[in-house]
Design an enzyme around this catalytic site. Structure first.
Site, PDB file in Angstrom:
ATOM      1  N   GLY A 296       8.253  54.641 -33.405  1.00 45.24           N
ATOM      2  CA  GLY A 296       6.854  54.269 -33.258  1.00 45.24           C
ATOM      3  C   GLY A 296       5.899  55.403 -32.999  1.00 45.24           C
ATOM      4  O   GLY A 296       4.690  55.180 -32.889  1.00 45.24           O
TER       5      GLY A 296
ATOM      6  N   ASP B  89      14.498  53.666 -27.528  1.00 44.14           N
ATOM      7  CA  ASP B  89      15.681  52.837 -27.351  1.00 44.14           C
ATOM      8  C   ASP B  89      15.474  51.815 -26.242  1.00 44.14           C
ATOM      9  O   ASP B  89      14.877  52.119 -25.195  1.00 44.14           O
ATOM     10  CB  ASP B  89      16.883  53.699 -27.009  1.00 44.14           C
ATOM     11  CG  ASP B  89      17.448  54.417 -28.220  1.00 44.14           C
ATOM     12  OD1 ASP B  89      16.793  54.398 -29.276  1.00 44.14           O
ATOM     13  OD2 ASP B  89      18.536  55.006 -28.105  1.00 44.14           O
TER      14      ASP B  89
ATOM     15  N   ASP C  77      17.672  57.373 -38.664  1.00 38.83           N
ATOM     16  CA  ASP C  77      17.142  57.772 -37.360  1.00 38.83           C
ATOM     17  C   ASP C  77      16.151  58.924 -37.504  1.00 38.83           C
ATOM     18  O   ASP C  77      15.914  59.448 -38.604  1.00 38.83           O
ATOM     19  CB  ASP C  77      18.304  58.166 -36.454  1.00 38.83           C
ATOM     20  CG  ASP C  77      18.087  57.778 -35.007  1.00 38.83           C
ATOM     21  OD1 ASP C  77      16.920  57.629 -34.598  1.00 38.83           O
ATOM     22  OD2 ASP C  77      19.085  57.626 -34.276  1.00 38.83           O
TER      23      ASP C  77
END
Length: 544
Positions: A212, A232, A171
């Protein structure tokens, strides 16, 4: 994943269009890359969307058993991915991860062994930063401390591999909060995974979850297997929304970055979550399948309805997603705003997957024309979700699509002649060329004609000139002399539409200005701009 609503502002909804068949593979991963040698987008299940940080060995075992019992394993779902919440954030004096053996009796090796005993593969989670999402954005989530691997990359990824994990998701909450450079950090992680693999002999699928923001599609294909292109798809505590599905689908339209084993990732599936209808589930899976996206379910498998199970395990849908060519479907038509046609080239001769997507608020008829799919003559059509052969059609297929839904088809016909054409300057004898892979904003230029993909343009039914999955574009919607002609993700705007005229000029639909070799240049590297049409040879072009 990211956990805080302020991050929503980072989302940019991009819609990419490309006439089917022009795909450029990114550079192959180097020997030092941590990317595992897979060839198809991963399929599996992830704990986050249904359980957030409230996970333990019993939860994972129950979902593992349900994945097998439901038939999902037989349909191709193979990864059970343990997301954030598995680690309480403690390290010992040597910096090694300390596992809570109440939460995980026998440690992580025991849960990995259980997953493997079912014929499945196991995935784990960490963050690229010093701390994870729970540290920076704990509000509204079950209490758990943040966890991250920055400063311990070699140590942690070797530990994951020794525990037996087959997949690792990394993450970016810590990376974002700590101001790190994504390409630098994830390249270092890829190298650490490669070193771990060399020691243990166990390759791990590497999933980059950077959202992104730093354009991972431009650099992640060489170091990873999949990379998140958006925020998300659902925030903890919210109900699923088709608007978020569409946003994430749009964000993942980077066809030139995708190839077998390297995939744009619009996030986990929300099919089967409370609040999503069966029709919405089918639309969601249609979009992920046409994209060749990873199929990582996030619903509670122990509570799954028969309809959700049938959608997730539809073999024809899965075959489209898992097609060995590894192509990403692209938009090939939008006859009216919001009524879109996407096409994906499938392996075999004359085979296409097609999505008819209605983004409007009313039912509408959408037409897929064979010429837009790169087919010639008649073709047969099959509806994937109803498993119905619809017949043979001469030049295209039209059907009514309900508001906010999609129809998923397979079309079988005859491949037409290659559609990629060179645009050759009359004065220079050189080709319009897009250098260096053609990232957004790359200015088109003249170059010796060489038959390479960056010189192969398709003129679509909607007047776009597409190359390598992007559109020729008047930069910043410019309409004045000197406006740069660049490539950009296709978005349907008029600054990406061109008239190819019988007098040899190519004019912008928005600007009415001519495609022009700057300064009447004829040498390699001469940049292309817009200029008032003047009849000179540097504004004359031939498509061949």
């Amino acid at each position: 994943m990211f956990r805080n609503r302020w991050v929503k502002s980072r989302l940019t909804a991009l819609v990419c269009a490309l006439l089917v068949g022009l795909v450029v593979s990114p550079p192959a991963a180097s020997a030092a890359s941590g990317a595992a040698p897979i060839t198809k987008p991963p399929m599996g299940w992830n704990s986050w969307n249904s359980f957030a940080g409230a996970i333990d060995a019993n939860v994972i075992k129950q979902q593992t058993d349900a994945l097998v019992a439901s038939g999902m394993k037989d349909a191709g779902y193979e990864y059970v991915n343990i997301d954030e919440g598995w680690w309480k954030g403690t390290r010992d004096a040597g910096g090694n991860i300390v596992v809570d053996t109440v939460q995980w009796p026998g440690g992580m090796t025991a849960i990995v062994d259980y997953i493997h005993s079912k014929g499945l593969k196991a995935g784990i989670y960490t963050d690229a930063g010093r701390n994870g999402c729970g540290y920076y954005y704990p509000t509204g989530h079950p209490a758990y401390p943040g966890t991250g691997s920055e400063g311990h990359y070699d140590q942690d990824f070797l530990q994951f591999s020794r525990w037996g994990f087959d997949y690792v998701k990394v993450d970016w909450c810590g990376g974002n909060a700590e101001g790190l450079n994504a390409r630098t950090q994830y390249t270092a992680i890829s190298d650490s995974i490669a070193r771990a693999t060399a020691q243990t002999g166990r390759p791990m699928v590497f999933s980059i979850c950077e959202w992104g923001g730093q354009q991972p599609w431009d650099w992640a294909p060489g170091i990873s297997n999949l990379w998140r292109t958006s925020g998300d798809i659902i925030f903890w505590g919210e109900r699923p929304a088709m608007s978020r599905v569409l946003t994430n689908f749009d964000s993942a339209q980077h066809a030139s970055a995708q190839s077998p084993g390297h995939h744009n990732d619009p996030d986990m599936l929300i099919a089967g979550l409370p609040g999503f209808s069966d029709a919405q589930n089918r639309t969601h899976l249609s979009l992920w399948a046409i994209s060749g996206a990873p199929l990582i379910a996030g619903n509670k498998l122990t509570e799954m309805t028969a309809a959700t199970r049938a959608t997730l395990t539809n073999r024809e849908m899965i075959a489209i997603d898992q097609d060995p060519l590894g192509r990403q479907g692209t938009k090939v038509a939008e006859d009216a705003q919001g009524l879109q046609v996407y096409s994906k080239v499938l392996s075999g001769t004359g085979k296409r997957a097609v999505v008819l997507l209605n983004r409007t608020g009313s039912a509408a008829t959408i037409t897929a024309r064979w010429s837009s799919l790169g087919l010639t003559g008649s073709a047969t059509v099959r509806n994937v979700w109803t498993a119905t052969d619809l017949g043979s059609f001469a030049s295209g297929y039209s059907t009514s699509v309900p508001a906010g839904e999609a129809v998923l088809l397979t079309v079988t016909g005859t491949d037409g002649a290659p559609t990629g054409r060179q645009i050759v300057g009359a004065q220079s004898g050189r080709c319009v060329d897009v250098p260096n892979g053609g990232a957004n904003g790359t200015q088109a230029q003249l170059w010796d004609c060489n038959g390479q993909p960056q010189q192969a343009f398709t003129y679509t039914a909607t007047k776009q000139l597409t190359v390598n999955g992007k559109c020729l574009d008047a930069y910043n919607r410019g309409t004045t002399n000197g406006t740069q002609v660049v490539v950009w993700d296709c978005n349907g705007q008029t600054n990406q539409q061109w008239n190819v005229n019988s007098n040899g000029t190519i004019t912008g639909v928005q600007s009415a200005l001519c495609l022009d070799a700057n300064g009447q240049g004829t040498t390699n590297g001469t940049k292309l701009i817009l200029w008032s049409c003047n009849g000179q040879q540097n504004q004359q072009w031939t498509l061949r």
